[in-house]
Design a protein around this motif. Sequence first.
Motif, PDB file in Angstrom:
ATOM      1  N   VAL A 251      -9.884  -2.641  12.363  1.00  0.00           N
ATOM      2  CA  VAL A 251     -10.365  -3.771  11.580  1.00  0.00           C
ATOM      3  C   VAL A 251      -9.299  -4.114  10.553  1.00  0.00           C
ATOM      4  CG1 VAL A 251     -12.111  -4.546   9.922  1.00  0.00           C
ATOM      5  CG2 VAL A 251     -12.793  -3.184  11.902  1.00  0.00           C
ATOM      6  N   VAL A 252      -8.980  -5.415  10.452  1.00  0.00           N
ATOM      7  CA  VAL A 252      -7.920  -5.819   9.525  1.00  0.00           C
ATOM      8  C   VAL A 252      -8.514  -6.591   8.347  1.00  0.00           C
ATOM      9  CG1 VAL A 252      -6.008  -5.784  11.142  1.00  0.00           C
ATOM     10  CG2 VAL A 252      -7.445  -7.810  11.021  1.00  0.00           C
ATOM     11  N   LEU A 253      -7.998  -6.331   7.159  1.00  0.00           N
ATOM     12  CA  LEU A 253      -8.434  -6.971   5.929  1.00  0.00           C
ATOM     13  C   LEU A 253      -7.456  -8.075   5.558  1.00  0.00           C
ATOM     14  CD1 LEU A 253      -9.348  -3.698   3.993  1.00  0.00           C
ATOM     15  CD2 LEU A 253     -10.756  -5.038   5.575  1.00  0.00           C
ATOM     16  N   THR A 254      -7.922  -9.008   4.745  1.00  0.00           N
ATOM     17  CA  THR A 254      -7.099 -10.183   4.441  1.00  0.00           C
ATOM     18  C   THR A 254      -5.837  -9.821   3.675  1.00  0.00           C
ATOM     19  OG1 THR A 254      -8.490 -10.529   2.481  1.00  0.00           O
ATOM     20  CG2 THR A 254      -9.025 -11.804   4.461  1.00  0.00           C
ATOM     21  N   ILE A 255      -5.952  -8.861   2.757  1.00  0.00           N
ATOM     22  CA  ILE A 255      -4.802  -8.491   1.935  1.00  0.00           C
ATOM     23  C   ILE A 255      -4.735  -6.977   1.790  1.00  0.00           C
ATOM     24  CG2 ILE A 255      -4.708 -10.625   0.583  1.00  0.00           C
ATOM     25  CD1 ILE A 255      -6.271  -9.144  -1.614  1.00  0.00           C
ATOM     26  N   ALA A 256      -3.534  -6.470   1.534  1.00  0.00           N
ATOM     27  CA  ALA A 256      -3.401  -5.047   1.236  1.00  0.00           C
ATOM     28  C   ALA A 256      -4.090  -4.762  -0.101  1.00  0.00           C
ATOM     29  CB  ALA A 256      -1.924  -4.667   1.168  1.00  0.00           C
ATOM     30  N   GLY A 257      -4.761  -3.638  -0.190  1.00  0.00           N
ATOM     31  CA  GLY A 257      -5.453  -3.312  -1.432  1.00  0.00           C
ATOM     32  C   GLY A 257      -6.698  -4.139  -1.655  1.00  0.00           C
ATOM     33  N   CYS A 258      -7.336  -4.575  -0.574  1.00  0.00           N
ATOM     34  CA  CYS A 258      -8.557  -5.384  -0.685  1.00  0.00           C
ATOM     35  C   CYS A 258      -9.583  -4.650  -1.556  1.00  0.00           C
ATOM     36  CB  CYS A 258      -9.131  -5.644   0.703  1.00  0.00           C
ATOM     37  SG  CYS A 258     -10.734  -6.478   0.692  1.00  0.00           S
ATOM     38  N   PRO A 259     -10.114  -5.291  -2.608  1.00  0.00           N
ATOM     39  CA  PRO A 259     -11.029  -4.605  -3.520  1.00  0.00           C
ATOM     40  C   PRO A 259     -12.347  -4.195  -2.875  1.00  0.00           C
ATOM     41  CG  PRO A 259     -10.947  -6.967  -4.006  1.00  0.00           C
ATOM     42  CD  PRO A 259      -9.859  -6.684  -3.017  1.00  0.00           C
ATOM     43  N   LEU A 260     -12.681  -4.805  -1.725  1.00  0.00           N
ATOM     44  CA  LEU A 260     -13.942  -4.481  -1.046  1.00  0.00           C
ATOM     45  C   LEU A 260     -13.714  -3.637   0.209  1.00  0.00           C
ATOM     46  CD1 LEU A 260     -15.627  -7.955  -1.517  1.00  0.00           C
ATOM     47  CD2 LEU A 260     -16.188  -5.839  -2.705  1.00  0.00           C
TER      48      LEU A 260
END
Length: 360
Positions: free
Chosen positions: A43-52
């Motif tokens: 699963v990929v997140l929008t940005i590195a260090g995503c707060p959620l």
Amino acid sequence: MLTKQAILDALRPVQDPEVHKSIVELGMVRNVEIDGDHAKIEVVLTIAGCPLRNKIDADVRAALGTVEGLKSFDLTLGTMTDEERAKFREVLRGGQPEQATPPLLDPNTKTQFIAVASGKGGVGKSTVTANLAVALVRMGYRVGIIDADIYGFSIPGIFGIRDQKPTLIDNLLLPVVAEGVKVISMHFFVPDNRPVIWRGPMLGKMMRNFFAEVHWGDLDIMLLDMPPGTGDMALDVHQMLPKSKELIVTTPQFNATEVAARVGTMALQTNHEILGVIENMSFFEAGGQKHYIFGKGGGERLALELKTDVLVQIPIGAANETGDGIYDADTPQGEAYAKLAKTIGRKVLDQAMTEPYTQA
């Protein structure tokens, strides 16, 4: 037999906590590999260090635990490529290309705009805006706030927003959500509480950016916390949002209502409907008796002058125990805001539902 489709179907109800859309629909499930009763999921997140990140991780693991035939799995959380972020943005925009006119400024938008204004500072206009927004959310409405008081921004502080910032995906901002309200403010872009030293044209540009570069999603009501008075920002908003309605906040004192009348007159001269007057800090109640610390009758005088009504009188009181400015629902102030929200819903949203929809 375990299949990739079974895993995707299980993950489909999992939503990105910021945009409230399925992670499958948003293209956040990059890869699923099946090996017997074992699976590898990326699963990929929008940005590195995503707060959620932790929230998404927990939700995905909980969903995978429901997949029949899946005995074990490896879950990897990565970061989107530029191409994946572009597709993510396209899904957020409903598959539509970026438009010269932001969706919120489209003449046929279903979102109702309400500017909360006052003649002078110190009457609690921002506190009224924030608490009205929360009361509307408690009633089930989808609500956003634009903190249009560029010099005196205070909405994030009232909500107790400390370290949160809007998430930036390329040049698209996701607003901070507090108490169910989507919030954008100059506060998020000014380091160390430095003063904003801008002239009129820059203010108008920032306001347009708040409409054009923030993904608001579907909103029923957008509240604009206006700077006090009748300056450049008020003029820009009146020109930008010709259908915006207005709430005038005052306290009972004569001086407060006198300057508030100018703001109301400006709204009328620019053909904006005044929904009514909100009298804040109307009284302090103790021992079953009301004490009118700032006098009486200011709201009524102002409403009479502007040919409108006093929608609510809000008593003086301390906000909740966290030290923020949001009142609990069962306090006298919370009950006053609930009454106000019900009135606003009837005046604005019910009216909008009965108006014919015209295609531009």
